[in-house]
Design a protein around this motif. Structure first.
Motif, short mmCIF file in Angstrom:
data_model
loop_
_atom_site.label_atom_id
_atom_site.label_comp_id
_atom_site.label_asym_id
_atom_site.label_seq_id
_atom_site.Cartn_x
_atom_site.Cartn_y
_atom_site.Cartn_z
N UNK A 1 0.84 -1.19 0.00
CA UNK A 1 0.00 0.00 0.00
C UNK A 1 0.88 1.24 0.00
N UNK A 2 0.52 2.21 -0.84
CA UNK A 2 1.25 3.48 -0.86
C UNK A 2 0.29 4.63 -0.58
N UNK A 3 0.68 5.48 0.37
CA UNK A 3 -0.06 6.69 0.67
C UNK A 3 0.71 7.85 0.04
N UNK A 4 0.12 8.48 -0.96
CA UNK A 4 0.84 9.56 -1.64
C UNK A 4 0.91 10.79 -0.75
N UNK A 5 1.91 11.61 -1.01
CA UNK A 5 2.17 12.80 -0.20
C UNK A 5 0.94 13.71 -0.17
N UNK A 6 0.47 14.02 1.04
CA UNK A 6 -0.65 14.94 1.22
C UNK A 6 -2.03 14.32 1.07
N UNK A 7 -2.11 13.02 0.87
CA UNK A 7 -3.40 12.35 0.63
C UNK A 7 -4.07 11.93 1.93
N UNK A 8 -5.36 11.66 1.84
CA UNK A 8 -6.13 11.08 2.93
C UNK A 8 -6.57 9.69 2.48
N UNK A 9 -5.95 8.67 3.07
CA UNK A 9 -6.27 7.28 2.75
C UNK A 9 -7.06 6.69 3.92
N UNK A 10 -8.16 6.03 3.64
CA UNK A 10 -9.01 5.46 4.68
C UNK A 10 -9.03 3.94 4.55
N UNK A 11 -8.67 3.26 5.65
CA UNK A 11 -8.80 1.81 5.74
C UNK A 11 -10.16 1.50 6.34
N UNK A 12 -10.93 0.68 5.65
CA UNK A 12 -12.26 0.34 6.12
C UNK A 12 -12.48 -1.15 5.96
N UNK A 13 -13.29 -1.70 6.85
CA UNK A 13 -13.59 -3.11 6.78
C UNK A 13 -14.25 -3.55 8.08
N UNK A 14 -14.73 -4.77 8.13
CA UNK A 14 -15.39 -5.27 9.34
C UNK A 14 -14.38 -5.49 10.46
N UNK A 15 -14.89 -5.66 11.67
CA UNK A 15 -14.02 -5.93 12.82
C UNK A 15 -13.16 -7.16 12.56
N UNK A 16 -11.88 -7.06 12.92
CA UNK A 16 -10.97 -8.18 12.75
C UNK A 16 -10.34 -8.31 11.39
N UNK A 17 -10.53 -7.30 10.51
CA UNK A 17 -9.99 -7.42 9.15
C UNK A 17 -8.53 -6.99 9.07
N UNK A 18 -7.97 -6.39 10.12
CA UNK A 18 -6.56 -6.01 10.12
C UNK A 18 -6.29 -4.53 9.91
N UNK A 19 -7.34 -3.71 9.83
CA UNK A 19 -7.12 -2.29 9.54
C UNK A 19 -6.43 -1.56 10.69
N UNK A 20 -6.86 -1.78 11.92
CA UNK A 20 -6.23 -1.12 13.06
C UNK A 20 -4.82 -1.64 13.29
N UNK A 21 -4.60 -2.92 13.10
CA UNK A 21 -3.26 -3.48 13.23
C UNK A 21 -2.32 -2.85 12.21
N UNK A 22 -2.80 -2.61 11.00
CA UNK A 22 -1.97 -1.98 9.97
C UNK A 22 -1.57 -0.58 10.39
N UNK A 23 -2.52 0.17 10.92
CA UNK A 23 -2.23 1.53 11.39
C UNK A 23 -1.25 1.50 12.55
N UNK A 24 -1.41 0.56 13.47
CA UNK A 24 -0.54 0.48 14.64
C UNK A 24 0.88 0.05 14.24
N UNK A 25 1.02 -0.73 13.17
CA UNK A 25 2.36 -1.05 12.68
C UNK A 25 3.04 0.18 12.11
#
Length: 349
Positions: free
Chosen positions: A24-48
């Protein structure tokens, strides 16, 4: 400001894989949103990315720096949490100024900057108050202000609006989007609310079971979902899915459901129809019966049943004189999505 790159990132707790091969690449100045059901790994990705979870595989870069093994304090990130995490004994001004004070910035300069940021957040008249004297929305804005004052390379938002009521959530979401656009700081936002994701994002990333199911501009993900999971997760009301065969421009199921969909003949197909695109026509001989009418001001959500299939349509309130509970209606689709019945993947991708 900087871009962010996840390269083949994985996270496992013991033998349980939570995130796998995250590219996954977040381009400079962008707003990227991770979305999905509970347990899909989105919060873990952010915490990493924040350094709060150790990466099991792969690398994470912020700009040109490999931050995979760096401590959180060395990553030049600022994080806004779900629970605000304000210091109860400090005023609004002092809470916002705290990151600068922690870096030994002169007290007068730190408080001056805090006052500027408080004013931009609509908190100018509240700078002497303590957190207990603020509403939930005001407390969240203080937390955002405390992140802004650090001028980080990356903003991280971990479901920051989930504790707010519906009205405050919309107001704070609008303010957050305005600020992010104004500051132009690369941002990663985690939420389970797909409406929030669609509204805030430059790019939406739908996750499922630790992997990316689809990523792209929110409009594209909505219009061309990659599979039936994304199709039903993104959009409200969720997309209607019906399994059957298309013959002579009509979808037919074994249980007797018939919907005019157009297009070529196909076998073992799943047809997806957005509620906005499912057209109900009053018809005494129609194949569906109206079960429920939910009035939402100028529009209404109509639930109908055809054979063993429950379907949802959105209609103008003016049509409710003919479409009432118990009435029979014919079904047709203005636009359809075709998916493979076995795999769930989009057929015309």
């Amino acid at each position: 400001m900087a871009s962010v790159t996840f390269s083949k990132v994985g996270k496992a707790f013991g033998s349980t894989s939570v995130v796998s091969d995250l590219d996954l690449e977040l381009t400079d100045g962008s707003m990227t949103v991770l979305v999905g059901p509970s347990g899909c790994g989105k919060t873990t990705s952010l915490r990493m990315l924040a350094g709060l979870e150790q990466v099991s595989a792969g690398t994470i870069h912020i700009g040109d720096r490999d931050v995979t093994a760096l401590e959180p304090k060395d990553r030049d990130i600022a994080m806004v949490f779900q629970n605000y995490a304000l210091y109860p004994h400090l005023t609004v001004r002092e809470n916002i100024a705290f990151p600068l004070r922690a870096k030994k910035t002169a007290r007068a300069e730190a408080l001056r900057r805090a006052d500027e940021i408080a004013e931009s957040l609509g908190l100018g008249a509240l700078v002497e108050r303590k957190p207990k004297d603020l509403s939930g929305g005001q407390q969240q804005r203080v937390a955002i202000g405390r992140a802004i004052i650090r001028e980080p390379a990356v903003f991280l938002f971990d479901e920051p609006l989930s504790n707010l009521d519906a009205k405050l959530r919309v107001e704070t979401r609008t303010e957050l989007l305005r600020l992010q656009r104004q500051l132009g700081i690369t941002s990663l936002y985690v939420t389970h609310d797909q409406e929030e994701a669609m509204t805030l994002s430059d790019r939406i990333v739908v996750m499922r079971e630790g992997r990316i199911a689809q990523a792209g501009p929110p409009g594209e993900v909505y219009r061309r979902p990659a599979d039936t999971f994304v199709a039903t997760f993104v959009g409200s009301p969720k997309m209607n899915l019906v399994d059957g065969t298309v013959t002579g421009g009509e979808l037919r199921t074994e249980s007797g459901v018939r919907i005019s969909v157009g297009g070529p003949q196909a076998s073992s197909v799943t047809i997806g129809v957005r509620a906005d695109d499912l057209i109900l026509t009053p018809d005494a001989d129609g194949a569906a019966v109206v079960e429920l009418v939910e009035l939402l001001g100028p529009r209404a959500i109509i639930t109908v049943r055809s054979a063993d299939q429950q379907l949802t349509s959105v209609v103008e309130a003016a049509a409710l004189t003919e479409i009432t509970v118990g009435a029979t209606v014919g079904l047709s689709a203005r636009d359809v999505h075709r998916f493979d019945a076995a795999t769930g993947r989009r057929l015309d991708a």
